[in-house]
Design a protein around this motif. Structure first.
Motif, PDB file in Angstrom:
ATOM      1  N   ASP A 137      -8.302   5.452 -76.867  1.00  0.00           N
ATOM      2  CA  ASP A 137      -9.061   6.567 -77.448  1.00  0.00           C
ATOM      3  C   ASP A 137     -10.004   7.144 -76.384  1.00  0.00           C
ATOM      4  O   ASP A 137     -10.121   8.374 -76.239  1.00  0.00           O
ATOM      5  N   GLY A 140      -8.034   9.156 -73.818  1.00  0.00           N
ATOM      6  CA  GLY A 140      -7.667  10.462 -74.371  1.00  0.00           C
ATOM      7  C   GLY A 140      -8.864  11.389 -74.411  1.00  0.00           C
ATOM      8  O   GLY A 140      -8.757  12.581 -74.088  1.00  0.00           O
ATOM      9  N   GLU A 145      -6.925  14.807 -73.994  1.00  0.00           N
ATOM     10  CA  GLU A 145      -5.510  14.817 -74.400  1.00  0.00           C
ATOM     11  C   GLU A 145      -5.328  13.887 -75.597  1.00  0.00           C
ATOM     12  O   GLU A 145      -5.944  12.819 -75.646  1.00  0.00           O
ATOM     13  N   PRO A 146      -4.444  14.229 -76.528  1.00  0.00           N
ATOM     14  CA  PRO A 146      -4.129  13.263 -77.580  1.00  0.00           C
ATOM     15  C   PRO A 146      -3.402  12.058 -77.002  1.00  0.00           C
ATOM     16  O   PRO A 146      -2.683  12.181 -75.992  1.00  0.00           O
ATOM     17  N   HIS A 329       0.396   8.150 -83.474  1.00  0.00           N
ATOM     18  CA  HIS A 329       0.554   8.665 -82.098  1.00  0.00           C
ATOM     19  C   HIS A 329       1.718   7.969 -81.393  1.00  0.00           C
ATOM     20  O   HIS A 329       2.388   8.563 -80.558  1.00  0.00           O
ATOM     21  N   LEU A 376      -2.054  15.926 -84.885  1.00  0.00           N
ATOM     22  CA  LEU A 376      -2.584  14.851 -84.029  1.00  0.00           C
ATOM     23  C   LEU A 376      -3.102  15.391 -82.699  1.00  0.00           C
ATOM     24  O   LEU A 376      -3.532  14.626 -81.832  1.00  0.00           O
ATOM     25  N   ASP A 377      -3.019  16.713 -82.546  1.00  0.00           N
ATOM     26  CA  ASP A 377      -3.334  17.312 -81.236  1.00  0.00           C
ATOM     27  C   ASP A 377      -4.830  17.475 -81.001  1.00  0.00           C
ATOM     28  O   ASP A 377      -5.349  18.592 -80.882  1.00  0.00           O
ATOM     29  N   LYS A 378      -5.515  16.368 -80.938  1.00  0.00           N
ATOM     30  CA  LYS A 378      -6.948  16.359 -80.605  1.00  0.00           C
ATOM     31  C   LYS A 378      -7.147  15.220 -79.616  1.00  0.00           C
ATOM     32  O   LYS A 378      -6.347  14.279 -79.600  1.00  0.00           O
ATOM     33  N   GLY A 382      -7.855  11.369 -82.143  1.00  0.00           N
ATOM     34  CA  GLY A 382      -8.114  12.587 -82.915  1.00  0.00           C
ATOM     35  C   GLY A 382      -9.017  12.389 -84.118  1.00  0.00           C
ATOM     36  O   GLY A 382      -9.059  13.252 -84.995  1.00  0.00           O
TER      37      GLY A 382
END
Ligand SMILES: C[C@H](O)[C@H](O)CC(=O)C(=O)O
Ligand SMILES: [Mg+2]
Length: 397
Positions: A137, A140, A145-146, A329, A376-378, A382
């Protein structure tokens, strides 16, 4: 070549918090997940009605935070509670603090081998998993980036889900591809319990029609003989798979059960297995058709990638035990993970509610049994930690 500068890890912290969360089940009275589910403890009548009675929720939640020098915080939520906090802060933290967070493999290796003399599985690998997830985490979040980008990128545009809960008929209406029910009666409840199990399955089959997937989660409660008889009797009601039927230590029993079940019925297991070595045994001994590692228990994402590669080479599916974003993910990035589990944490369970409520903020849930990967794009996994809860940090270092 000059190394790109990257903030180092400044602090590792571990907290407990009570209430909610998916596993292990600190849920209120009347919740389906604590209502007469067959377990290895069902042989004792006094522990048959409630898993909380024998301590399923005794450890509670573990929250691991890893803070980088620039103030960025990665975190993860899993189980393990206070004993895991001790392991994280007093033992594992030394392998992270002052280090470059990109050296994930070395950190994992040192966490695992330094604890091997008292670890290898269970609580220790659970604690390692929490640290590993918090590290991914953090990575990322630092890279903006996720996690699924860091794992090689998504191989499909959306995830599809089956639901675990006592109401597959409701799950069908909610758009899930299948429903996995808890088995309610174990061998100690004799023939009467056996017939009740089959009657429940038959009734659910009548409600959902012939094509909807129905599975049974047996939560380690059975022996090979009972599981075999149950699988044979369940076949005419179209049971798709029988899950975690016997003790996770009985690899020989799983191999026998897999030989015994009717053709096309799948044997699944692995949520209480850990590391590449444990899963290698399940795979090489032909114990099951689908492995179900829990990313918060099996060694984290770093280890799940290795477990998954072993399974892939043997043509086996990896369908992680329900662990929300921490498995989504991963699932998005693997062809041999074609669908995912959604554990229904609504008491009924008649509605889709976030699995890790109230700890996670921004946790995506399936709509119509599906979740676009774009949800999930966080950065990181995320999600954010709900800071309004009553966290306890028992072993600061
Ligand atoms: C419902 C099962 O007993 C357990 O609580 C969850 C599980 O094993 C699964 O989701 O799989
Ligand atoms: Mg299960």
């Amino acid at each position: 070549m000059a190394a790109i500068s990257f903030p180092r890890i400044a602090h590792v912290r571990a907290f407990t918090v009570r209430g909610g969360g998916a596993d292990y089940h600190d849920q209120g009275a009347g919740h389906w997940i604590d209502d007469h589910i067959a377990t290895p403890m069902s042989r004792y009548p006094e522990y048959r009605q409630s898993r909380q009675s024998f301590g399923i929720n005794v450890l509670g939640t573990l929250v691991v935070e890893i803070e980088a020098e620039d103030g960025t915080i990665g975190f993860a939520v899993t189980t393990g509670g206070e004993p895991a906090c001790f392991i994280v802060e007093r033992h594992l933290a030394r392998f992270l603090e002052g280090r470059d967070p990109r050296v994930v493999e070395k950190i994992w290796d040192q966490m695992y081998f330094s604890t091997q003399y008292y670890g290898r599985k269970g609580l220790v690998v659970n604690a390692i998993s929490g640290v590993d997830l918090a590290l991914w985490d953090l990575l990322g979040k630092l890279r903006q980036e996720p996690v699924h980008h860091l794992l090689g990128g998504a191989v499909r545009g959306e995830l599809q889900f089956y639901a675990t809960g006592a109401r597959p008929d409701v799950a069908k209406k909610l758009g899930f591809i299948g429903g996995k029910m808890p088995l309610h009666h174990g061998p100690a409840e004799g023939l009467e319990g056996f017939h009740k199990n089959i009657a429940e399955l038959a009734e659910m089959r009548a409600r959902v029609g012939p094509d909807f997937w129905l599975m049974w989660d047996c939560w380690m409660a059975l022996d090979v003989d009972y599981a075999t008889r149950l699988a044979i009797a369940a076949h005419e009601h179209g049971l798709k798979w029988i899950e975690e039927a016997i003790s996770p230590d009985d690899y020989w029993g799983y191999a026998e059960l897999r030989r015994n079940v009717p053709r096309r019925m799948l044997v699944t297991t692995g949520e209480h297995e850990a590391t590449r070595w444990g899963f290698r045994l399940l795979l090489e001994m032909e114990c099951c058709d689908i492995i179900q590692p829990d990313v918060g228990w099996c060694g984290g994402v770093t280890e799940l990638l290795k477990i998954s590669a072993l399974a892939d080479a043997r043509g086996k599916l990896v369908v992680p035990h329900g662990s929300s974003v921490y498995s989504y993910h991963f699932v998005a990035t693997r062809h041999n993970s074609p669908f995912a589990e959604f554990l229904m944490m609504h008491p009924g369970p008649t509605e889709v509610v976030p699995m890790f409520h109230p700890q996670l903020i921004g946790e995506p849930v399936p709509v119509n049994g599906r979740l676009p990967v774009s949800a999930l794009d966080k950065p990181g996994f995320g999600v954010e930690l709900n800071r309004d809860l009553n966290y306890h940090r028992p072993y600061p270092h």
